[in-house]
Write a protein that holds these residues in place. Structure first.
Motif, PDB file in Angstrom:
ATOM      1  N   SER A 109      43.775  48.644  45.310  1.00 12.82           N
ATOM      2  CA  SER A 109      44.006  46.315  44.385  1.00 12.82           C
ATOM      3  C   SER A 109      42.533  46.278  44.700  1.00 12.82           C
ATOM      4  O   SER A 109      42.504  45.790  43.473  1.00 12.82           O
ATOM      5  N   LYS A 110      41.892  46.402  45.586  1.00 11.63           N
ATOM      6  CA  LYS A 110      40.888  45.849  45.985  1.00 11.63           C
ATOM      7  C   LYS A 110      39.065  45.938  44.818  1.00 11.63           C
ATOM      8  O   LYS A 110      38.857  45.165  44.236  1.00 11.63           O
ATOM      9  N   SER A 167      40.406  44.441  41.445  1.00 14.73           N
ATOM     10  CA  SER A 167      40.310  42.687  41.954  1.00 14.73           C
ATOM     11  C   SER A 167      38.906  42.361  41.352  1.00 14.73           C
ATOM     12  O   SER A 167      38.123  41.210  40.776  1.00 14.73           O
ATOM     13  N   LYS A 206      37.920  43.348  37.727  1.00 14.35           N
ATOM     14  CA  LYS A 206      38.021  42.170  36.944  1.00 14.35           C
ATOM     15  C   LYS A 206      38.626  43.604  35.988  1.00 14.35           C
ATOM     16  O   LYS A 206      39.208  42.947  35.180  1.00 14.35           O
ATOM     17  N   ASP A 254      48.370  42.002  44.894  1.00 15.87           N
ATOM     18  CA  ASP A 254      47.506  41.203  45.295  1.00 15.87           C
ATOM     19  C   ASP A 254      46.730  41.160  44.499  1.00 15.87           C
ATOM     20  O   ASP A 254      46.454  39.966  43.866  1.00 15.87           O
ATOM     21  N   ALA A 255      46.242  42.637  43.545  1.00 10.14           N
ATOM     22  CA  ALA A 255      45.202  42.527  42.228  1.00 10.14           C
ATOM     23  C   ALA A 255      45.635  41.645  41.076  1.00 10.14           C
ATOM     24  O   ALA A 255      45.304  40.615  40.481  1.00 10.14           O
ATOM     25  N   HIS A 300      45.084  38.522  41.139  1.00  7.02           N
ATOM     26  CA  HIS A 300      43.347  38.346  41.322  1.00  7.02           C
ATOM     27  C   HIS A 300      42.941  38.562  40.158  1.00  7.02           C
ATOM     28  O   HIS A 300      41.543  39.169  39.740  1.00  7.02           O
TER      29      HIS A 300
END
Ligand SMILES: Nc1ncnc2c1ncn2[C@@H]1O[C@H](COP(=O)(O)OP(=O)(O)OP(=O)(O)O)[C@@H](O)[C@H]1O
Ligand SMILES: [Mg+2]
Length: 297
Positions: A203-204, A207, A210, A261-262, A265
């Motif tokens: 996920s991070k 993000s 992009k 969460d992604a 973002h």
């Protein structure tokens, strides 16, 4: 005589059906979380590697983040060490951390790298340590104690969460012919190693790069409702409600939370697909209906 002309034209049609999708994804980043539970047999691993290589050759930038819970468990068993879990999360003491690093950063990571390379890709294995890709910090779990319901904080040892991503190394690799393969191991500012949930690492990374899509490959068809029916598309509010109601449990919770969460973002869509179906990524991305569950805004 070989195949009839009709069959050959049919084949060309199948290829061309994918054209709008290929055009849409051209130049975009797609992050694929390859779950440890989906790495089950040799043929499936090969089909996964070929799908990733195909994506790269048609102009997509795939980034692989892998898990490996079952693989860690297997080696720990061989070493006579008993895995310990609290609420489904692995308690990781120093010795277990060494095993996690050897298994995830070594064996599992290099196996995926080698498979992708075998099929004509140029994969590069990384952990959070490489190129300072990501920084972690210790994760403390807050919960209500099962007996007394009193709030308590659980210390899981070397279990961390990602606090900062520096996608620089990924940009360089993606611009060239390389395919990054990331193991969910990170270090804190002070150099302490941490074992991190791979869904959250994916996920991070999605993000920070992009990414257009974040795909979780797991060992079930997707998210099921209370009656056990597969949900092909759901909005994030529904997904969160299903966690509260207890319909989404265990290993599916971090996928949903990390996926949402992604999306918050900038990631466009999140997919959960069954990695035990050959070519599940291709089927999900290059067909209208897809095969798993998509979470949309
Ligand atoms: N509502 C639900 N729909 C579908 N699966 C669910 C649901 N609730 C819980 N699950 C569980 O989530 C599991 C998937 O998560 P799990 O952490 O076990 O695998 P993984 O993340 O793919 O692998 P790894 O953690 O090794 O990377 C499924 O096997 C299923 O048992
Ligand atoms: Mg999991």
């Amino acid at each position: 005589m070989g195949e009839s002309l009709h069959n050959l034209v049919e084949r060309a049609n199948i290829l061309l059906e994918a054209l709008p999708y290929i055009r849409h994804f051209f130049g975009k980043t797609i992050v694929v979380k390859y779950g440890g539970h989906a790495m089950v047999d040799e043929q499936l691993k090969e089909s996964f590697a070929r799908d990733i290589v195909l994506m790269k050759y048609i102009g997509i930038n795939p980034i692989v983040v892998h898990g490996g819970g079952p693989q860690i468990g297997e080696i720990m068993k061989k070493m006579g060490k008993k895995p310990k879990f609290v609420d489904g999360l692995r308690v990781t003491d120093r010795e277990t951390m060494d095993i996690v690093e050897m298994v995830l950063g070594g064996k599992v990571n290099k196996e995926i790298v080698a498979l992708i390379n075998k099929h004509g890709g140029s994969a590069v294995g990384l952990t959070g340590k490489d190129g300072m890709l990501f920084i972690a910090k210790k994760l403390y779990i807050e919960r209500n104690a099962p007996q007394t319901q009193a709030p308590e904080i659980i210390d899981l040892g070397h279990v961390g969460e990602v606090v900062k991503v520096d996608a620089g190394i990924l940009d360089i690799l993606a611009r060239e012919r390389f395919i990054p393969v990331i193991a969910p191991i990170g270090v804190g500012e002070d150099g302490t190693p941490y074992n991190i949930n791979a869904d959250w690492v994916a996920s991070k990374i999605a993000s920070a790069t992009k990414a257009e899509r974040l795909i979780f490959m797991t060992d079930v068809d997707g998210i099921r409702d209370q009656k056990g029916n597969l949900i092909s598309s759901l909005v994030k509010e529904t997904a969160l409600r299903m966690i509260d109601e207890g319909t989404i449990q265990g290993g599916m919770i971090p996928k949903v939370r990390a996926g949402i969460d992604a999306m918050e973002h900038g990631v466009k869509k999140v997919h959960i697909v069954n990695g035990t179906i050959p070519h599940c990524i291709i089927l999900e991305l290059f067909t209208d209906t897809g095969i798993g569950t998509e979470i949309v805004a």
